[in-house]
Enzyme design. Sequence first.
Site, mmCIF file in Angstrom:
data_model
loop_
_atom_site.group_PDB
_atom_site.id
_atom_site.type_symbol
_atom_site.label_atom_id
_atom_site.label_comp_id
_atom_site.label_asym_id
_atom_site.label_seq_id
_atom_site.Cartn_x
_atom_site.Cartn_y
_atom_site.Cartn_z
ATOM 1 N N ASP A 59 -26.865 -86.076 37.198
ATOM 2 C CA ASP A 59 -27.737 -86.638 36.226
ATOM 3 C C ASP A 59 -27.329 -87.148 34.975
ATOM 4 O O ASP A 59 -27.567 -87.243 33.982
ATOM 5 C CB ASP A 59 -28.732 -85.776 35.650
ATOM 6 C CG ASP A 59 -29.643 -85.016 36.826
ATOM 7 O OD1 ASP A 59 -29.559 -85.630 37.936
ATOM 8 O OD2 ASP A 59 -30.239 -83.934 36.814
ATOM 9 N N GLU A 60 -25.723 -87.451 35.102
ATOM 10 C CA GLU A 60 -25.036 -87.746 33.889
ATOM 11 C C GLU A 60 -24.319 -89.153 33.831
ATOM 12 O O GLU A 60 -23.373 -89.257 33.175
ATOM 13 C CB GLU A 60 -24.155 -86.763 33.271
ATOM 14 C CG GLU A 60 -25.001 -85.545 32.770
ATOM 15 C CD GLU A 60 -24.143 -84.356 32.130
ATOM 16 O OE1 GLU A 60 -22.956 -84.703 32.061
ATOM 17 O OE2 GLU A 60 -24.827 -83.579 31.638
#
Lengths: 278, 278, 278, 278
Positions: free
Chosen positions: D222-223
């Site tokens: 998610d980054e």
Amino acid sequence: MENHVLLITSQDAKGLIARITSVVFRNNLNILVMKEYVDEYSNSFFMRSELSGVLEKEKLQEELQSELGSEASIEINPKQKKDVVVLCTKEYHCLSDLLTRNHFGTLNARIHAVIGNHEILRDITERFSIPFQFISHENKTKEEFESQLIKAIQKHNPDYLVLAKFMRILSPEFVARFQNKIINIHHSFLPAFIGANPYKQAYERGVKLIGATAHIVNNHLDEGPIITQQVRSVDHSFKLKGMVEAGHEVEAAVLANALKLVFEDRVFVCGNKTIILE
Amino acid sequence: MENHVLLITSQDAKGLIARITSVVFRNNLNILVMKEYVDEYSNSFFMRSELSGVLEKEKLQEELQSELGSEASIEINPKQKKDVVVLCTKEYHCLSDLLTRNHFGTLNARIHAVIGNHEILRDITERFSIPFQFISHENKTKEEFESQLIKAIQKHNPDYLVLAKFMRILSPEFVARFQNKIINIHHSFLPAFIGANPYKQAYERGVKLIGATAHIVNNHLDEGPIITQQVRSVDHSFKLKGMVEAGHEVEAAVLANALKLVFEDRVFVCGNKTIILE
Amino acid sequence: MENHVLLITSQDAKGLIARITSVVFRNNLNILVMKEYVDEYSNSFFMRSELSGVLEKEKLQEELQSELGSEASIEINPKQKKDVVVLCTKEYHCLSDLLTRNHFGTLNARIHAVIGNHEILRDITERFSIPFQFISHENKTKEEFESQLIKAIQKHNPDYLVLAKFMRILSPEFVARFQNKIINIHHSFLPAFIGANPYKQAYERGVKLIGATAHIVNNHLDEGPIITQQVRSVDHSFKLKGMVEAGHEVEAAVLANALKLVFEDRVFVCGNKTIILE
Amino acid sequence: MENHVLLITSQDAKGLIARITSVVFRNNLNILVMKEYVDEYSNSFFMRSELSGVLEKEKLQEELQSELGSEASIEINPKQKKDVVVLCTKEYHCLSDLLTRNHFGTLNARIHAVIGNHEILRDITERFSIPFQFISHENKTKEEFESQLIKAIQKHNPDYLVLAKFMRILSPEFVARFQNKIINIHHSFLPAFIGANPYKQAYERGVKLIGATAHIVNNHLDEGPIITQQVRSVDHSFKLKGMVEAGHEVEAAVLANALKLVFEDRVFVCGNKTIILE
């Protein structure tokens, strides 16, 4: 035990909500949701309510009619999927969006059939196991063409007809037969660019937003009550083709939004406008 | 003869709307608008109604309370402008937007005073002929600072406090004193980028949208019930300064939207969420 | 050492960018940003570039002109605030937004004066310490009125005229005098609802979005090149007054966006369209 | 004679554009479009250009490399559809949107295969005549599972992997093998609601907007660098299920937008951000 949707259109009057809800309460029904709107210009009252409980439809209808008078329009629908026939021509984007939603059960309707005045969309329709019927308009009078359409439609007895980029103008007789039951997607932000080639018109005008309009069809082309509209940005780098492609995304989205409202019994017609009770 | 707004929060129960509207009807009042919502999780009923007619406030309140029980919260407000005090620090964009709306009568409120913990916004405030009071937080305990704030605020007995980029954290005691009456604008799309320097955080994360959140202040910083949120696009070409400037536009717009809802008595608090009856 | 903006409009030709950038490079200037666009229909090339370094304006201009031919339009502007005169009538929302931005230095322009054909906006203008000049159109021919306007404007020698809800139609002679330098905000999503009372038209048509259009003024009313457009949702509950108020928010936002683009030298005119190099 | 896309990433330096365009010009190529961006923090230069003319790829590459130095990254791609493999789990909405676009030729890519770790999406995939391969993760180590995935993927030698709601976390080794070539759709407005059940988190927080984020996958879940984000409004009446459904529309739209940018070679990675040259 399924829920029901109660739809009322009436002259406005003092105490109307109290009187309606008392009848509902007496019938031992619970109001899950209720929205109402008063149009001050026409002094009309519109109400949509979702009811739970064991509902005797005829009894409730009669009691409400007796309470509100014979002028009031009262409709009680089971809260269930609508039956739909889709008409299309050559463009796939709205149709394939509807077919996908229908296939995965998120359309809130059952598409019984797709009717095209070209053969081109048979393939995508049949990939979703929906029957496709080809009815050409060629070498026919409008009357003959529409009479074949009507025959094909009536087999399915649909609640609604959806024009998913159906590029033939329907006669007043055809429209009257499906009063307020035909939903169209128009490829412009109405009333801008009425008529033919709206994207070409938009391109030539150099607009910075393009849009689409879903509306109920009435006798005047492109002039029925608007259900919903949406736009997206374009800039100088969009050529005509790019505007058309960008527009297709908006058209499919607008039509889906409008149908969601229609199929949930949220759209009332008031003159040439819609009242939408969300 | 002014209109009134009737606000009810109660346990949900069958026939509630019928019972409420019957009381209203008996009092010879007309329902212009009525919205209600049932939160199924908490089984709570929320209603906002606009009434016209000669309204005897105490009588109506008593009859409704007797019909709905003592647990129900019933509020009857004349439909009129709210009295407001604005708190600010150094940033002008939200304050000047509120001052302009106040000046031209479109805020649906009367700003009685602006209180700043810096002097910098005195000039713009006084240009609009609104009194500005400077209360520094320097060399004071939070208790002393807030006690001066409270004294200054209470002179105006406001319906709401608006934090228009007020950059001091308020104590739970201060917040409790103005329960659900403090509206804040937070410079991020909460809950992203909670805490200090949200634009710096957003910049470093490379987000493509930045936003702002208007919320009711409760004891937990940045965690009160959200009223409204809005975003706008940014791209790689936005440096930190550009993101801050773009964010300011959103902040002012979001705060104005939220205040419109609050000042029209449309915002109910339900746990840590808002119910908004538009 | 300030930066400069280099603007080029020319016939397109192979190697144009290489030739332009070589001249810039030879002049020991650094290209911070460069955007270009080729309009294929007119075979026109548009370029906007920001340059840093010690720039000898006449020398650079001559070398570029000699490289590109006398047909090319070459403009070299210091990157600084534009000088602006604002014209208005009675509505405050666009004017007060511009005055606020001007006051806090975020307009990228200096408003030298506001000219109104009514007295009503003198108050808000003077609150921001900007001179207001009242020039009535009453009891004057259009020629007399415009001649007074021109005289008042020319004292300030502005880069741009902003029509912030100026409700008089300007003559072709007036417009020609400020070719591509007059920016107007039109209260509809052009080309829908051209002409008078667009909100009334929109209300009667029952649209679900209303919008505003900022454009460059040319001889044909409401038909100049569009700079930017924006819309917002409305629904059946908006009466005419509500649509007007909602529209005002959009108008102020659209005008501010358009002016930002114009004042940063990003807007080129190409036929009846704009090319915007962001 | 097809067009080509020239992509350059390099240290910034004075005269870079002049030097690049001179090489292009010498090779007798025409620049149709050119965009460049300088990231001041890293002093990096990014350029995307579309070239027409007879292009000798190796010669051009060598000349540019020799002009710009060995540190510069230079990529010359024919302007054509990308080859793609899609990974999915159970949710149909993103996959069916991609299949439809692929079917009608508007995806700017060719989907060679769909790989699912459940069988459930075989049906919709095969309706579009695309091969579906089932690779279960059950009773396998992550290493075994990913080794089977890699084997299945490599048969197609794709330009990009698209994770269309693929709900398994990929190992750093897997990600490294397809550096900057894996595109994921995350069902929240990152960085809000990182991790599991973002809609549940959003529902519980009472947000008024929900969103989705398309990003490039790197080692940190998610980054990775964000390509595009989009939101839509929700209100108190959305239950968790309604938020999920509304979110699905956004997810499909965001993923499609991001892929359009990626497949047109418009997305550069710069640290943990994207530079997008539209």
